[in-house]
Design an enzyme around this catalytic site. Structure first.
Site: not given
Length: 516
Positions: A278, A283, A290, A301, A366, A370
């Site tokens: 990833k 992010d 966030k 991230d 967020d 995945r």
């Protein structure tokens, strides 16, 4: 920091600091006598002069030889070294090569703020500590400890240790040299990963990450391909693209390939290992933004991708006899007017032409990691990978469950995960296996699409893994959730606060376990 291997007698080495390991060799019977029983401290060297110089300190009761505990002796009698540093390992019966790695790092971190430029570290002499693995671990520990994350400070102070000498006994020369040389490769690769993670989002965009990966690949003889938006559309990577679409920065699909010596695609019958990372270079959370507190850390991230790139750097130099392909999916997750929204439905990459891709209901933007990994895992399978491992700073839920001590590990295949568990014995990293199961998969079923990208509050790390399991399908696969391990919040005795490079060593050893 320059490194060197020496077999000279410890007492005769001229240096600013000589570091020697000390262990508590108290037996269980002695310990049973209670708190009045003093530790039995043993210097892990056969050099009589060093033992004599340390005798008073060992007998004083001031030093207990706890793990990474230190005591410094100035102008030690009978030694050419200006200082003698005793570093504790704790109980000798519990000491491992990882204890030696930490101790070597402690010696370097102790020396740096004191502007000690030259350090000699004595390889421990103990039946419990094999010289080859300990030589590798000590070299790794020293090089990792010398790294500091203050890259952009204008008043950056030079506190580096210039020279590190690993002093080893003349016996077991071949094993020690091999361990020492591997230690340099592994530590440099892990530090490369740390450098990437440490870069702020404006200095490491997906495009720049692709450039850094390609430059590393070229220098180490790996094949590299770096793609962007057009390739994502060509491959129908709707999940990956959905994360990218809210940013002015284009995404990067990075593919690195290692082929073993003498590789012939027509005759090669071994496994093809897929390393999927990833690479979210920043992010914000997207529309599901966030909180502002600590959002600056979201530059890290992409630590999963850094772990894979660091592992590939090590693989290229160590040259295991197995084919490896790394797929890194890199993007920014931003809340632009074009960004995806909660409630949107995205179509992931199909595994085969003519097949439909999985439809994904976006519950929370967020939960983007995945999404990029979903297409990355599918693409790795399409490229012919027979075994998969992915790494990602995926969920806060994993940090809640395991804290900053263990990464979470998940797998659909016991044999594949067993190889990782054996790898941990060498890497010294901690990964705790968490479950998968249909009950968790049920939490990510969607009313409008095939699956949804979050399964609610409970078991969040597991439902995230079940999401990825959909795209790994029946391919033997491991998922590493390294959210709690990729960034050290506090300085440790043996390593600086900041990026850890976690996963590089374990992934490397997992790959090596498949050598033909």
């Amino acid at each position: 920091m320059k490194t060197q291997l020496s077999t000279a007698n410890l007492s005769g080495i001229e240096t600013e600091l000589l570091a020697v390991l000390t262990a508590d060799t108290q037996t269980a019977t002695q310990a049973a006598k209670g708190s009045d029983a003093k530790p039995e401290l043993t210097l892990l060297t056969s050099d009589a002069a060093v033992k004599s110089a340390a005798a008073a300190a060992l007998g004083s009761g001031e030093f207990k030889a706890g793990p990474n505990e230190t005591i410094l002796l100035h102008a030690p009698a009978g030694l050419a070294a200006k200082r003698l540093l005793l570093v504790g390992t704790g109980k000798l019966s519990k000491a491992t090569a990882h204890s030696v790695r930490s101790a070597a790092g402690t010696a370097i971190r102790f020396s740096k703020p004191r502007t000690i430029r030259d350090v000699v570290f004595a390889l421990p002499e103990a039946a419990e500590l094999l010289p080859g693995p300990c030589a590798r671990a000590a070299t790794e520990g020293a090089l990792l400890a010398d790294y500091d994350p203050d890259t952009y400070r204008s008043d950056r102070k030079d506190q580096s240790v210039y020279n590190f000498i690993l002093a080893a006994p003349a016996s077991d020369k071949a094993a020690i040299e091999a361990g020492y040389n591997e230690g340099i490769i592994v530590a440099e690769s892990q530090n490369f990963a740390r450098e990437l993670v440490n870069e702020p989002g404006n200095k490491l965009t997906p495009t720049i990450l692709g450039q850094r990966a390609a430059a590393m690949a070229k220098s180490h003889g790996l094949k590299s391909e770096v793609y962007s938006t057009d390739k994502l559309h060509e491959l129908k990577m709707g999940a990956f693209w959905s994360v990218s679409q809210g940013s002015e920065e284009p995404p990067a699909l990075i593919v690195l390939t290692y082929e073993p010596e003498g590789y012939d695609a027509k005759t090669y019958s071994g496994p093809v290992l897929g390393l999927v990372g990833k690479g979210i270079t920043f992010d914000t959370g997207g529309i599901s933004i966030k909180p502002a507190d600590k959002m600056e850390l979201m530059k890290y991230d992409m630590a999963g991708s850094a772990a894979m790139l660091g592992a590939m750097a090590a693989i290229a130099r160590i040259k295991p006899n197995v084919k490896v392909i790394s797929v890194v999916c890199s993007a920014e997750n931003m809340p632009d007017g074009k960004a995806q929204k909660p409630g949107d439905v995205q179509i992931a990459m199909p595994f085969k032409d003519g097949e439909p891709g999985k439809s994904i209901e976006i519950i929370n933007t967020d939960a983007e990691g995945r999404l990029v990994l979903a297409d990355g895992l599918t693409y790795a399978r399409q490229l012919g990978c027979t075994h998969l491992i992915d790494a990602a700073t995926l969920t806060g839920a994993c940090v809640v469950a395991l804290g900053p001590v263990n990464a979470g590990g998940f797998s659909n295949d016991d044999e594949t995960f067993g190889k990782l568990q054996k790898a941990l014995e060498i890497s010294g990293e901690k990964i705790w296996r968490l479950p998968l199961g249909d009950e968790y998969y049920d939490q990510i079923k969607s009313d409008i699409a095939d699956i949804k990208n979050t399964g609610g509050r409970w078991g969040g790390a597991i439902t995230a893994a079940e999401f990825l399991h959909v795209f790994a399908a029946d391919t033997p696969w491991i998922h590493l959730d390294i959210a709690g391990m990729a960034w050290y919040e506090d300085t440790k005795p043996f390593i600086a606060k900041g990026p850890s490079g976690f996963g590089v060593r374990s992934i490397l050893e997992w790959v090596r376990s498949y050598e033909q």
